[in-house]
Design a protein around this motif. Structure first.
Motif, mmCIF file in Angstrom:
data_model
loop_
_atom_site.group_PDB
_atom_site.id
_atom_site.type_symbol
_atom_site.label_atom_id
_atom_site.label_comp_id
_atom_site.label_asym_id
_atom_site.label_seq_id
_atom_site.Cartn_x
_atom_site.Cartn_y
_atom_site.Cartn_z
ATOM 1 N N LEU A 1 0.826 -1.189 0.000
ATOM 2 C CA LEU A 1 0.000 0.000 0.000
ATOM 3 C C LEU A 1 0.869 1.252 0.000
ATOM 4 C CD1 LEU A 1 -2.843 -1.035 2.434
ATOM 5 C CD2 LEU A 1 -2.771 -1.193 -0.045
ATOM 6 N N VAL B 1 -6.103 -4.573 -3.943
ATOM 7 C CA VAL B 1 -6.691 -3.913 -2.774
ATOM 8 C C VAL B 1 -8.207 -4.063 -2.862
ATOM 9 C CG1 VAL B 1 -6.913 -1.762 -1.495
ATOM 10 C CG2 VAL B 1 -4.792 -2.257 -2.723
ATOM 11 N N GLU C 1 -10.475 -3.256 2.188
ATOM 12 C CA GLU C 1 -9.150 -2.728 2.498
ATOM 13 C C GLU C 1 -9.075 -1.234 2.185
ATOM 14 O OE1 GLU C 1 -6.423 -6.693 1.696
ATOM 15 O OE2 GLU C 1 -6.977 -5.401 0.012
#
Length: 348
Positions: free
Chosen positions: A12, A33, A37
């Motif tokens: 991320l 993702v 999330e």
């Protein structure tokens, strides 16, 4: 891995690497993702934030003007591929607009600001950014994105990687939301005075948008047309001076001796019987009748042996040297023609 498994900070963090500042939900999914999330990262106080529906800003803090522009485009554009890598906020080659923004074009005041209008407000002061989309798209205005529907998208002008509506269309979309006569007049005047476009193009767009029924718009258009003619006349004087053409008599009326009025001209060379006329029609509803009058006058003069050169303000702006060559050719050809009828030249 379950939905309750903590997110790994490494991938991320890699997404928000300083280049990719914005992503759609589909682009995030393509990077692994999930929606859950993304929601976790966008929680209050989190490292990301949802700027618009399905558009995520990959850093905390207020968005920049560029980020707001690109977020609006990401929200409004028809997404082509879920595998896109996000928005780096850096223009492509020669400022080309990103191909990711299908069926979305910035318009209105934001577009005028991008075109360099000093009278348009700075981007940070705009509460909403207008974006053109096809009228068949099912989108609603939200947040900083104001949806403007259109039957046909104009050909976008790329400005620093952003697809922007041409000046005349952007002006019409801006004027549609303005009630201040002074602001409307300043924007329309700047469009012509700064050379962004010709009055005729602006009037066409205002007519298409059905804005000429508003009194403050009509007043501004009258000033616009007068401004456009004054600028065209200045270019015409410069053309004669800088390109060594013989001086004509300026702004005259022609009459047959003891006969009818033949019409007014912007310039006339009596020895060569060459007339020049600027076409500054504003392309309103009476244009057909006005053009018929132009055509009748031209035909009448040419029957009398007078050569008529017809020039538009746009031609003077874009190809002054070529227009000078056209006039010079007409003057040089005078010796090969039969003498013209005698006419009386009067100041207009």
């Amino acid at each position: 891995m379950t939905h309750n498994t903590p997110l790994s900070p490494r991938p991320l963090h890699h997404l928000a690497d300083g280049r990719r500042r914005l992503m759609t939900a589909a682009q995030l999914r393509a990077h692994g993702v999930s929606a859950a999330e993304a929601d976790e990262q966008c929680r209050p106080g989190g490292p990301w934030q949802q700027l618009l529906p399905n558009v995520v800003l990959l850093h905390p803090g207020p968005p920049t003007s560029d980020e707001r522009l690109h977020a609006v485009l990401l929200y409004a554009a028809r997404e082509r591929s879920a595998g896109a890598t996000g928005v780096p906020l850096q223009p492509g080659a020669e400022g080309a607009a990103s191909p990711a923004y299908a069926e979305a074009v910035i318009t209105g005041l934001a577009a005028l600001t991008l075109h360099g209008f000093s009278g348009a407000p700075p981007l940070p002061s705009l509460d909403a950014i207008d974006v053109l989309v096809p009228r068949t798209r099912r989108l609603r205005s939200t947040g900083c994105a104001r949806i403007v529907r259109t039957a046909a998208l104009p050909a976008a002008v790329p400005v620093t990687g952003v697809p922007v509506a041409p000046v005349a269309r952007a002006l019409a979309d801006a004027v549609a939301g303005l009630t201040d006569a002074g602001v409307v007049r300043r924007l329309l005047t700047e469009a012509v005075r700064a050379g962004h476009c010709e009055p005729a193009a602006v009037v066409r767009e205002l007519t298409r948008a059905r804005l000429l029924g508003r009194p403050h718009v009509v007043d501004a258009v009258d000033s616009l047309v007068a401004e456009g003619r004054a600028i065209a006349e200045q270019r015409l004087y410069r053309m004669v001076r800088e390109h060594g053409l013989p001086d004509p008599v300026w702004n005259v009326d022609l009459r047959l001796p003891g006969g009818p009025h033949l019409g007014g001209l912007d310039a006339y060379w009596p020895e060569q019987a060459v007339a020049l006329e600027l076409d500054t029609r504003a392309h309103r509803q009476e244009d057909d009748a006005l053009w018929s009058e132009y055509a009748r006058k031209r035909e009448h003069l040419e029957r009398l042996g007078i050569t008529v050169v017809h020039i538009t303000p746009r031609k003077l702006r874009e190809s002054l040297e070529h227009q000078a060559a056209v006039v010079r050719t007409a003057l040089m050809a005078a010796g090969d023609r039969e003498p013209a009828a005698y006419v009386v030249v009067l100041p207009r």
